[in-house]
Design a protein around this motif. Structure first.
Motif, mmCIF file in Angstrom:
data_model
loop_
_atom_site.group_PDB
_atom_site.id
_atom_site.type_symbol
_atom_site.label_atom_id
_atom_site.label_comp_id
_atom_site.label_asym_id
_atom_site.label_seq_id
_atom_site.Cartn_x
_atom_site.Cartn_y
_atom_site.Cartn_z
ATOM 1 N N HIS A 192 1.039 -1.224 -0.173
ATOM 2 C CA HIS A 192 0.072 -0.018 -0.277
ATOM 3 C C HIS A 192 1.003 1.221 0.012
ATOM 4 C CE1 HIS A 192 -2.812 -3.238 1.528
ATOM 5 N NE2 HIS A 192 -3.807 -2.044 1.363
ATOM 6 N N ASP A 209 -17.440 2.133 1.426
ATOM 7 C CA ASP A 209 -16.866 1.494 2.395
ATOM 8 C C ASP A 209 -17.532 1.646 3.664
ATOM 9 O OD1 ASP A 209 -14.676 0.623 4.348
ATOM 10 O OD2 ASP A 209 -13.684 0.142 2.360
ATOM 11 N N PHE A 212 -11.767 4.947 5.243
ATOM 12 C CA PHE A 212 -11.439 4.991 3.916
ATOM 13 C C PHE A 212 -12.230 6.338 3.626
ATOM 14 C CE2 PHE A 212 -13.221 3.970 -0.399
ATOM 15 C CZ PHE A 212 -12.166 3.448 -0.969
ATOM 16 N N MET A 230 -6.611 5.452 2.968
ATOM 17 C CA MET A 230 -7.029 4.697 3.920
ATOM 18 C C MET A 230 -6.713 5.336 5.425
ATOM 19 S SD MET A 230 -6.184 0.710 3.629
ATOM 20 C CE MET A 230 -4.236 0.752 3.949
ATOM 21 N N SER A 276 -5.528 3.044 -0.075
ATOM 22 C CA SER A 276 -5.981 1.719 0.108
ATOM 23 C C SER A 276 -5.533 0.778 -1.212
ATOM 24 C CB SER A 276 -7.559 1.725 -0.106
ATOM 25 O OG SER A 276 -7.937 2.116 -1.447
ATOM 26 N N SER A 278 -2.777 -2.442 8.178
ATOM 27 C CA SER A 278 -4.056 -2.564 7.651
ATOM 28 C C SER A 278 -4.784 -3.608 7.351
ATOM 29 C CB SER A 278 -4.195 -1.757 6.081
ATOM 30 O OG SER A 278 -3.404 -2.485 5.281
ATOM 31 N N GLU A 301 -8.360 -5.064 5.024
ATOM 32 C CA GLU A 301 -9.460 -4.821 4.085
ATOM 33 C C GLU A 301 -10.495 -6.126 3.700
ATOM 34 O OE1 GLU A 301 -7.891 -1.800 0.901
ATOM 35 O OE2 GLU A 301 -6.441 -3.000 1.881
ATOM 36 N N THR A 349 -12.782 -1.567 5.725
ATOM 37 C CA THR A 349 -11.221 -1.419 6.072
ATOM 38 C C THR A 349 -10.946 -0.553 7.143
ATOM 39 O OG1 THR A 349 -11.416 -0.775 3.380
ATOM 40 C CG2 THR A 349 -9.645 0.246 4.700
#
Length: 495
Positions: A29, A279, A284, A303, A324, A452, A454, A465
């Motif tokens: 990311h 999201d 997000f 993100m 993201s 992170s 997702e 997320t």
């Protein structure tokens, strides 16, 4: 001619980037080269590479004078930093080069369109931000600001519209060669609207229409608009500020909105048919999309959540903010559907799989560990047993830490919970979403990077997320059930 301000930013980022070890960043990311990142900008395909710019304060890991950071990639997962593209160095953008877009000109140059910000002193001694739209042209590395900036200002606004909330142009070229852009604005009723502008050459712009109006339904100001055709429908993506929750569909604060409908090109009016969140998780915002050379509509977002920016001790960290995972978009059954970009599958290795694991209580399948993981789970009730009451998958886990997704089929509600992820701040740690599951069967695809998670729910019908800065040693993954469930699991490491 590069300004002193931009030269200083480039010199600073080149020096301080070296102080961040590779393992201290996300693996796939994009994070800022150094300092602070928020909205992605200028997401585009140019000269054989994907270009991504971003809102950027190189000098500190908190919001400050907005520059444009810059990175390129061949697969949207592995990024190479380029020198900062824009700095606040002109009279019309001296207080920030805010968000915008990018397009390729017929002569091969790349055109950037961005919001210039000036803090204007008021008669009462206070200050107010005045926002205008500006251009810069370049070769993929160096960009020169247009001599006639700004190209859109308050005289180009419809009556009653705010010159203080007039930002985030997303630019594209229509099939007939016309350049178009959508810009977020605040209307006379103090709520958001999306304005549409057109140009024959990309440099001289004129107002076309109010594409869509909020009328104080979903949040207030609408930021970072995008507009495109997808699977026979027209889609507006935007990020409303100051939202009120509407059941499980929207959450309080700053969130995301997808409008699906039709478009009358003659009048420049969007005809709305449905609305939904983009999201449903915690972190997000500020989406941008592009069309890949092979015709996919791919979306990214910041993100992060403005209300959770104290998650890290920013003054002690070398960087803050991530983009993201890129997501391929489609419309299925009238809803926006998102799937992880297919290029991610090339990073998969070390496959571990379990079929028809039937259990109640806790189960710790052997070989399920990791913090860079692509894991697919199918959960179902067991014939002859009562419907299970709750299922949970816990990850980034050890004796001290864990983050989880838990599902209750009786309510059809999925919850993300990171309150044990190592945060020392009283910020948002949980969020719930109503999911569309039949007979207690749930499909999850969970993508973990170092900082992170997702979760793509039921083949991308919804996504949740969240960022988590849990110690990397916490890499356990296990499942729990209140009642009896059967699960299939396929897990890959991502290298």
């Amino acid at each position: 001619m590069t300004s002193q301000t931009l030269r200083e930013a480039r010199k600073y980022e080149e020096t301080f980037e070296k102080m961040i070890a590779e393992e201290e960043r996300p693996a796939f990311h994009l994070s800022p080269r150094t300092g602070w990142m928020n909205d992605p900008n200028g997401f585009s395909w140019y000269q054989g590479k994907y270009h991504l710019f971003y809102q950027y304060n190189p000098y500190n890991s908190y919001w400050g004078p907005m520059h444009w950071g810059h990175a390129v990639s061949e697969d949207l997962l592995h990024w190479e930093y380029l020198p900062a593209a824009l700095a606040p160095d002109e009279i019309y953008d001296r207080d920030g080069c805010f968000s915008g877009g990018a397009v390729t000109l017929p002569d091969g140059r790349q055109l950037l369109m961005y919001t210039g910000v000036v803090n204007e002193r008021q008669p009462n001694g206070g200050h107010t931000e005045v926002q205008t739209q500006c251009l810069a042209v370049g070769d993929g590395t160096d960009y020169e600001k247009y001599e006639n900036n700004p190209v859109l200002d308050e005289k180009d606004l419809p009556e009653g519209s705010s010159r203080n909330d007039f930002r985030d142009p997303k630019i594209w070229q229509d099939e007939d060669g016309t350049y178009c852009c959508v810009i977020g604005n605040r209307a006379a009723d103090e709520s958001g609207q999306v304005l549409l502008y057109t140009s024959q050459d990309g440099f001289r712009w004129e107002f076309k229409s109010i594409l869509a109006s909020n009328h104080n339904r979903i949040g207030k100001m609408w930021e970072c608009p995008d507009f495109f055709r997808l699977d026979g429908k027209w889609v507006i993506l935007t990020s409303p500020q100051d939202m009120l929750s509407q059941g499980f569909e929207y959450h309080n604060g700053n969130g995301t909105l997808c409008l699906i409908g039709d478009y009358d090109k003659e009048t420049g009016k969007f005809i709305e048919e449905s609305d939904q969140s983009i999201d449903y998780g915690i972190d997000f915002y500020a989406t941008q999309t592009l069309l890949t050379p092979d015709g996919r509509r791919v979306m990214i977002g910041w993100m992060q959540n403005w209300d959770t920016c104290n998650h890290r001790r920013k003054h002690e960290e070398a960087w803050f903010g991530q983009v993201s995972l890129p997501r391929e978009l489609s419309i299925q059954n009238g809803r926006l559907c998102q799937k992880p970009i297919r290029e991610l599958e090339a990073m998969r290795c070390n496959r571990v799989a379990f079929e028809n694991l039937t259990f109640s209580g806790n189960i710790y399948p052997e070989g399920l560990r990791g913090r860079r993981v692509d894991m697919e789970i199918v959960v179902r009730p067991v014939e002859g047993c009562d419907m299970y009451r709750k299922f949970a998958v816990r990850f980034a886990q050890n004796d001290q830490y864990q983050t989880s997704f838990s599902y209750r089929p009786g309510e059809s509600v999925l919850k993300v919970d990171r309150k044990f992820s190592g945060s020392r701040r009283a910020i948002i740690h949980q969020r719930r979403s109503k999911v569309l599951c039949k007979d207690g069967v749930l499909k999850l695809r969970i993508i973990l990077d170092r900082f992170s998670v997702e979760a793509f729910i039921n083949d991308g019908e919804q996504v949740m997320t969240a960022v988590l800065y849990t110690d990397q040693e916490a890499d356990g993954i296990y499942f729990s059930a209140d009642g009896t469930v059967s699960i299939d699991v396929v897990k890959y490491d991502l290298l």
